[in-house]
Scaffold this motif. Structure first.
Motif, PDB file in Angstrom:
ATOM      1  N   THR A   1       0.791  -1.246   0.063  1.00 39.20           N
ATOM      2  CA  THR A   1       0.043   0.156   0.088  1.00 39.20           C
ATOM      3  C   THR A   1       0.941   1.074   0.111  1.00 39.20           C
ATOM      4  O   THR A   1       1.955   1.237   0.758  1.00 39.20           O
ATOM      5  N   GLU A   2       0.429   2.158  -0.732  1.00 35.59           N
ATOM      6  CA  GLU A   2       1.484   3.395  -0.893  1.00 35.59           C
ATOM      7  C   GLU A   2       1.248   4.177   0.511  1.00 35.59           C
ATOM      8  O   GLU A   2       0.260   4.170   1.008  1.00 35.59           O
ATOM      9  N   PRO A   3       2.318   4.738   0.771  1.00 37.42           N
ATOM     10  CA  PRO A   3       3.794   4.635   0.323  1.00 37.42           C
ATOM     11  C   PRO A   3       4.392   3.649   1.213  1.00 37.42           C
ATOM     12  O   PRO A   3       4.928   3.824   2.179  1.00 37.42           O
ATOM     13  N   PHE A   4       4.914   2.475   0.441  1.00 40.09           N
ATOM     14  CA  PHE A   4       5.659   1.273   0.846  1.00 40.09           C
ATOM     15  C   PHE A   4       5.048   0.912   2.330  1.00 40.09           C
ATOM     16  O   PHE A   4       5.900   0.557   3.193  1.00 40.09           O
ATOM     17  N   ARG A   5       3.993   0.758   2.278  1.00 43.16           N
ATOM     18  CA  ARG A   5       3.284  -0.128   3.532  1.00 43.16           C
ATOM     19  C   ARG A   5       3.175  -1.402   3.261  1.00 43.16           C
ATOM     20  O   ARG A   5       2.478  -1.842   2.341  1.00 43.16           O
ATOM     21  N   GLU A   6       3.648  -2.191   4.240  1.00 43.24           N
ATOM     22  CA  GLU A   6       3.416  -3.685   4.051  1.00 43.24           C
ATOM     23  C   GLU A   6       2.155  -4.332   4.501  1.00 43.24           C
ATOM     24  O   GLU A   6       1.582  -3.702   5.718  1.00 43.24           O
ATOM     25  N   ASN A   7       1.392  -5.154   3.799  1.00 41.04           N
ATOM     26  CA  ASN A   7       0.164  -5.699   4.376  1.00 41.04           C
ATOM     27  C   ASN A   7       0.311  -7.168   4.659  1.00 41.04           C
ATOM     28  O   ASN A   7      -0.754  -7.724   5.023  1.00 41.04           O
ATOM     29  N   GLY A   8       1.557  -7.545   5.034  1.00 44.22           N
ATOM     30  CA  GLY A   8       1.648  -9.036   5.694  1.00 44.22           C
ATOM     31  C   GLY A   8       2.383 -10.011   4.261  1.00 44.22           C
ATOM     32  O   GLY A   8       2.649  -9.635   3.365  1.00 44.22           O
ATOM     33  N   GLY A   9       2.192 -11.179   4.714  1.00 48.73           N
ATOM     34  CA  GLY A   9       2.667 -12.352   3.726  1.00 48.73           C
ATOM     35  C   GLY A   9       2.485 -13.756   4.081  1.00 48.73           C
ATOM     36  O   GLY A   9       1.679 -14.038   5.073  1.00 48.73           O
ATOM     37  N   ILE A  10       2.611 -14.683   3.121  1.00 45.25           N
ATOM     38  CA  ILE A  10       2.619 -15.971   3.305  1.00 45.25           C
ATOM     39  C   ILE A  10       3.674 -16.862   3.420  1.00 45.25           C
ATOM     40  O   ILE A  10       4.768 -16.469   2.546  1.00 45.25           O
TER      41      ILE A  10
ATOM     42  N   ALA B   1       0.112 -17.197   7.319  1.00 46.55           N
ATOM     43  CA  ALA B   1      -0.133 -15.896   6.645  1.00 46.55           C
ATOM     44  C   ALA B   1      -0.057 -14.993   8.048  1.00 46.55           C
ATOM     45  O   ALA B   1      -0.668 -15.501   8.997  1.00 46.55           O
ATOM     46  N   PHE B   2       0.390 -13.839   7.646  1.00 42.20           N
ATOM     47  CA  PHE B   2       0.158 -12.930   8.581  1.00 42.20           C
ATOM     48  C   PHE B   2      -0.349 -11.853   7.807  1.00 42.20           C
ATOM     49  O   PHE B   2       0.082 -11.062   6.718  1.00 42.20           O
ATOM     50  N   HIS B   3      -1.469 -11.279   8.156  1.00 40.27           N
ATOM     51  CA  HIS B   3      -2.319  -9.866   7.650  1.00 40.27           C
ATOM     52  C   HIS B   3      -2.176  -8.783   8.399  1.00 40.27           C
ATOM     53  O   HIS B   3      -2.515  -8.821   9.545  1.00 40.27           O
ATOM     54  N   CYS B   4      -1.677  -7.824   7.856  1.00 39.31           N
ATOM     55  CA  CYS B   4      -1.762  -6.299   8.598  1.00 39.31           C
ATOM     56  C   CYS B   4      -2.271  -5.362   7.410  1.00 39.31           C
ATOM     57  O   CYS B   4      -1.431  -4.366   7.157  1.00 39.31           O
ATOM     58  N   PRO B   5      -3.576  -5.507   7.145  1.00 40.80           N
ATOM     59  CA  PRO B   5      -3.944  -4.426   6.147  1.00 40.80           C
ATOM     60  C   PRO B   5      -3.866  -3.252   6.322  1.00 40.80           C
ATOM     61  O   PRO B   5      -3.954  -2.647   7.637  1.00 40.80           O
ATOM     62  N   GLN B   6      -3.330  -2.293   5.593  1.00 39.18           N
ATOM     63  CA  GLN B   6      -3.113  -0.923   5.734  1.00 39.18           C
ATOM     64  C   GLN B   6      -4.066  -0.075   5.366  1.00 39.18           C
ATOM     65  O   GLN B   6      -4.834  -0.074   4.426  1.00 39.18           O
ATOM     66  N   ALA B   7      -4.358   1.326   6.276  1.00 40.99           N
ATOM     67  CA  ALA B   7      -5.240   2.287   5.759  1.00 40.99           C
ATOM     68  C   ALA B   7      -4.586   3.127   4.651  1.00 40.99           C
ATOM     69  O   ALA B   7      -3.360   3.205   4.491  1.00 40.99           O
ATOM     70  N   PRO B   8      -5.233   3.749   3.942  1.00 38.40           N
ATOM     71  CA  PRO B   8      -4.899   4.644   2.979  1.00 38.40           C
ATOM     72  C   PRO B   8      -3.928   5.885   3.528  1.00 38.40           C
ATOM     73  O   PRO B   8      -4.183   6.335   4.759  1.00 38.40           O
ATOM     74  N   ALA B   9      -3.343   6.229   2.655  1.00 38.18           N
ATOM     75  CA  ALA B   9      -2.112   7.364   3.175  1.00 38.18           C
ATOM     76  C   ALA B   9      -2.950   8.598   3.061  1.00 38.18           C
ATOM     77  O   ALA B   9      -2.515   9.564   2.142  1.00 38.18           O
ATOM     78  N   ALA B  10      -4.092   8.945   3.732  1.00 41.26           N
ATOM     79  CA  ALA B  10      -4.724  10.168   3.783  1.00 41.26           C
ATOM     80  C   ALA B  10      -5.461  10.287   4.966  1.00 41.26           C
ATOM     81  O   ALA B  10      -5.565   9.307   5.829  1.00 41.26           O
ATOM     82  N   ASP B  11      -5.926  11.550   5.170  1.00 43.26           N
ATOM     83  CA  ASP B  11      -6.737  11.815   6.402  1.00 43.26           C
ATOM     84  C   ASP B  11      -8.058  11.413   6.180  1.00 43.26           C
ATOM     85  O   ASP B  11      -9.199  11.856   5.441  1.00 43.26           O
TER      86      ASP B  11
END
Length: 410
Positions: free
Chosen positions: A221-230, A321-331
């Motif tokens: 997820t922008e900017p360079f945010r990890e969402n996890g992996g398998i 899997a480790f899931h850490c979904p990211q919020a958008p880079a916005a207010d």
């Protein structure tokens, strides 16, 4: 802690957060398993560890957080206990020194330059060129990390990056950054739900590298945010072997001798390229190794810290899997979130920790940790089941957002 306390005479040195409720909960957990005492701040953790250890005389010292591993290894080295080499300590806490060490050893690295001022940034961009990435030399969790393109206002960028760094609790001292050539990822999987990079999880004992597994990553997820992996990787065996070899080469180049290691590697048209090397286990990796192989990496780290044999990795049991979904880079504020019942209805879900509620403003400016919407550990008999969960978490079926108020508190 229960596992360590069952095998070792354990004492925990910890730093209070200042949150009385949280700190009281920690005291309760620690008291149930071992003796413990506090250190005042991260800044003098090394001296506090050494002072305590001279009286308590431990057989080893182990730390898990990126915020403390340098202090732990520095103290262990001073006390003559298993630790990382003096050569590696600077490189592990300074991305510029890390790049220098790898380049000297012949590990392919992107162009890079140190940046400590706005004028440095202008000069660095002229040398490194764009596109590039600006990040703290000692940053963690994608804090204060920015993409630099041809039209970027460099003076404004420096002001913003410096403010973000100094405003983050993990930032310390004067702003110190590295500008690196942006590695352009290439898809090496046949499924576009995977990102163009991976991590390698390793344990190093007496300079011998024990690579445990390759973790495939979800898209960023922008900017360079990890969402996890398998874990384990679905890459072909020969490609996985190439990735593992690159990680081993980077670990040796940095002189790492006794440590858990988390190495991030980008897939490029020119082959695998090291993003960074961390002297710790990656987020979620402890749980994934447990579900995949029945492997206790905490026990392995304690073995390394005390000079005992490193446990062997067992056969594959399941995918995890480790899931850490990211919020958008916005207010934004959260308009809807899935319930715990919704998430636990997925058969693969093993553990869920909700981070935010409806109406909360995710603190995406604080890097991956601040932008994480929920923390999930999952396991399944196939990787496909875990990819399906990742796809759900990234969709508006899980999280939706409304415009935020810049004056609202998170």
């Amino acid at each position: 802690m229960p596992r360590l306390a069952a095998s070792y005479d354990l004492h925990v040195l910890w730093i209070p957060s200042g949150d009385d409720v949280q700190d009281d909960a920690r005291r309760e957990v620690f008291s149930a398993h071992c003796t413990h005492s506090t250190l005042p701040t991260y800044d003098n953790a090394h001296a506090g560890i050494v002072s305590f250890a001279r009286d308590w005389r431990p057989d080893g010292i182990v730390g898990f957080s990126e915020l403390v591993v340098t202090a732990v290894h520095t103290a262990a080295l001073e006390l003559g206990l298993p630790s990382n080499s003096e050569q590696s300590l600077t490189a592990l806490q300074d991305k510029h020194a890390q790049r220098q060490a790898m380049a000297k050893a012949g590990v392919p690295v992107p162009r890079f330059a140190r940046v400590s001022s706005a004028s440095d940034l202008h000069q660095a961009v002229a040398e490194v060129r764009t596109p590039s990435i600006l990040k703290p030399a000692a940053g963690v969790g994608s804090m204060a990390t920015y993409r630099v393109t041809e039209g970027t206002d460099l003076s404004a960028l420096w002001d913003a990056a410096s403010a973000d760094y100094l405003g983050d609790p993990r930032g310390s001292g004067s702003p110190d950054f590295v500008l690196e050539e942006l590695l352009i990822g290439e898809a090496w999987h046949d499924d576009d739900r995977y990102g163009p990079y991976a991590s390698v999880e390793s344990v190093v004992a007496d300079g011998i590298v024990h690579n445990l597994s390759v973790t495939d990553k979800f898209t960023l997820t922008e900017p360079f945010r990890e969402n996890g992996g398998i874990m384990p990787s679905m890459l072909p065996d020969d490609v996985s072997a190439l990735v593992l070899g690159t990680a081993s080469q980077a670990i040796r180049a940095m002189g790492i001798t006794n440590s858990a290691v988390h190495t991030e590697i980008m897939f490029t048209a020119d082959g695998p390229r090291v993003i960074e090397v961390n002297s710790r286990i990656g987020g979620g990796v402890t749980e994934m190794l447990h579900h995949c192989y029945g492997y206790d990496v905490v026990d392995a780290m304690a073995a390394v810290a005390t000079g005992a044999p490193v446990p062997e990795l067992g056969p594959l049991r399941r995918y995890s899997a480790f899931h850490c979904p990211q919020a958008p880079a916005a207010d934004v504020v959260l308009a809807s979130v899935p319930s715990l019942e919704d998430l636990r209805a997925w058969e693969s879900v093993e553990d869920v920790q909700m981070t935010y509620r409806v109406g909360d403003r995710p603190q995406w400016e604080r890097g991956t940790k601040g932008g994480t919407l929920v923390r999930i550990v999952a396991s399944a008999s196939t990787a496909e089941e875990l990819l399906d969960l990742a796809e759900y978490l990234a969709s508006d079926k899980a999280f939706t957002f409304a415009p935020g108020n810049t004056n609202a508190e998170a």
